[in-house]
Structures are given as structure tokens and as C-alpha cells.
Design a protein around this motif. Structure first.
Motif, short mmCIF file in Angstrom:
data_model
loop_
_atom_site.label_atom_id
_atom_site.label_comp_id
_atom_site.label_asym_id
_atom_site.label_seq_id
_atom_site.Cartn_x
_atom_site.Cartn_y
_atom_site.Cartn_z
N ARG A 149 73.23 -51.39 -29.35
CA ARG A 149 72.53 -51.16 -28.10
C ARG A 149 73.45 -50.37 -27.19
O ARG A 149 72.66 -49.37 -26.68
N TRP A 150 74.69 -50.62 -27.25
CA TRP A 150 75.61 -49.61 -26.13
C TRP A 150 75.38 -48.33 -26.95
O TRP A 150 75.41 -47.36 -26.01
N SER A 153 72.25 -46.67 -26.29
CA SER A 153 71.81 -46.53 -24.78
C SER A 153 72.57 -45.09 -24.21
O SER A 153 72.10 -44.48 -23.41
N TYR A 171 62.19 -51.70 -28.12
CA TYR A 171 63.47 -51.28 -27.50
C TYR A 171 63.20 -49.62 -27.04
O TYR A 171 62.63 -48.90 -27.87
N ASN A 173 65.78 -46.19 -25.31
CA ASN A 173 67.11 -46.19 -24.66
C ASN A 173 66.88 -45.49 -23.31
O ASN A 173 65.59 -45.03 -23.05
N LYS A 174 67.74 -45.07 -22.45
CA LYS A 174 67.72 -44.59 -21.11
C LYS A 174 66.97 -42.89 -21.33
O LYS A 174 66.33 -42.85 -20.34
#
Length: 240
Positions: A149-150, A153, A171, A173-174
């Protein structure tokens, strides 16, 4: 001709020689203990007389964890009600020094020869090492998922994950949220074709049929909804 009590005594004498813990109970409300073999008491670190003096039944033994007792009892009662002879239940058991071990209870239910409550025999297997390994694997998967996830992101491109069967977004991401100009929390659970392509039904050009776990499917596509051309890399993954 051997009587039923005689056969029962012989059976228990044989079971007493086994190195695997076994207990015998009435299928009454507290699961009263009728008999346990020496391996059962050794497993829990008790002398027979000390254990039975303190715990005449399993309701008393599991008194500090009533949920464990209720779950186990319900499992065996359901088995008997459905006409099945045996069931398996996994639970923690407290040993004499206060520590806990995990056991797999293989319960077999037979009718009482005296016409009383059914009789429950439980054979125990210590699965503590297996449970510890499962916990280690869960922690490892959680760590890997967190790292994944990190990385997603922080990735400078658009990343989204959708369910291949339902098309629901799992999901974003940003960067993908910024591209769509909507916060990810408002998009999770919605259909990918609706959010990304502005469609009301799955895309005719969906690449799901081409995806594999050990390869990437790369293609170029002009998105009329976003009015941009993208180089897209798709891959099948097991998400959480």
C-alpha cells in the motif's frame, strides 16, 4: 457373552494406553466429565484427582472463557442434532501453570447404553505450533500488504485495484484520486467502468480475460471520459 459395561471398561482401558489425550462426557448442560485418559491430564499438567476436584465438568473448566465453551458445546450439539457422528473444533485450553495451548478437538457422539444423555468422546491434538505459524504468516501478510500500500500510495502514476468478478473498486492511490478529482473514499465500492470510463456497463474492451498472476498485460488507450491517453499495465493479484 460380554455385557455393555464390560465392553465400555475394556474400551476405556485401551484408550487409557494411548499417548493422545481423550476425555469422555455426558452431553448435558455443563458437559460433565465421566472419564479422561492419563494423556489428557498430562497434556494439561494436572494430576487426575486435582483436576477432577476443581473441574467436574467443562463449563467449570472453561469458566474464564465462556465463549470458548459455548462455541464448542454448540458445535457438538449441532452435530448431534443433524445426525452426524463427529465434528472438529479448535480452541485454546489453559494448562496448570496458567499458560494456554491450542488444541483440535475431534468429538465423537454415541448413544448412552443406559438410555441417558448421549456420550461425547473428545480426542485432542496439540496444534499450538501450527497456530503460531499461522499467526506469523498473518503478520507477514499484513506487513507485506502495508508495504505494498505504501509503495502504491507513493507511486507517481495512477494505480487502482478492482474485483475481477464484480468490477468494484477496492483501492485507488493518491495520484489516481487526483486524476479523477474525487477522494478515494468516495469511489471505493463503485464500479471501475462507471468511475474511470463513465460507462453504465462493463467495458467491451475489458482486459480481464488476458490477465495472469505471473505476467503483465500492457496496452494503450484513449479515455474519452478523462480525455487523455494512457499506457496501461494490468495484472491479476490476490488482494488482501
Amino acid at each position: 457373552m460380554m455385557t455393555q459395561p464390560g465392553r465400555t471398561m475394556m474400551t476405556e482401558a485401551i484408550l487409557g494406553l494411548l499417548g493422545t489425550g481423550i476425555s469422555k462426557h455426558y452431553m448435558d448442560d455443563p458437559l460433565s466429565i465421566i472419564w479422561c485418559n492419563p494423556a489428557f491430564y498430562k497434556m494439561l499438567g494436572y494430576k487426575e484427582e486435582d483436576f477432577l476436584r476443581e473441574y467436574p465438568d467443562f463449563r467449570r473448566y472453561f469458566g474464564m472463557e465462556p465463549g470458548v465453551f459455548d462455541g464448542m458445546k454448540a458445535c457438538f450439539e449441532e452435530t448431534y442434532a443433524q445426525g452426524r457422528g463427529s465434528a472438529v473444533y479448535q480452541a485454546p485450553m489453559t494448562v496448570c501453570n496458567g499458560e494456554s495451548i491450542w488444541v483440535e478437538m475431534n468429538g465423537t457422539i454415541v448413544e448412552s447404553p443406559e438410555g441417558g444423555p448421549p456420550i461425547l468422546y473428545i480426542l485432542y491434538s496439540d496444534i499450538s505450533k501450527w497456530m503460531l505459524e499461522q499467526e506469523r504468516l498473518v503478520r507477514s501478510r499484513e506487513k507485506e500488504t502495508g508495504n505494498f500500500r505504501w509503495m502504491m500510495s507513493e507511486y507517481a502514476g495512477n494505480v487502482y485495484i478492482s474485483d475481477m468478478d464484480t468490477y468494484e473498486l477496492l483501492y485507488l492511490n493518491k495520484h489516481a484520486s487526483e486524476t479523477l478529482q474525487v477522494h478515494a473514499d468516495a469511489l471505493i465500492g463503485r464500479k471501475c467502468y462507471e468511475v474511470i470510463q463513465g460507462r453504465s456497463s462493463p467495458c467491451s474492451f475489458c482486459t480481464n480475460q488476458y490477465l495472469e498472476e505471473d505476467g503483465t498485460y500492457e496496452w494503450e488507450f484513449y479515455n474519452p471520459n478523462l480525455k487523455r491517453t494512457f499506457i496501461i499495465k494490468d495484472r491479476m493479484i490476490n488482494w488482501e
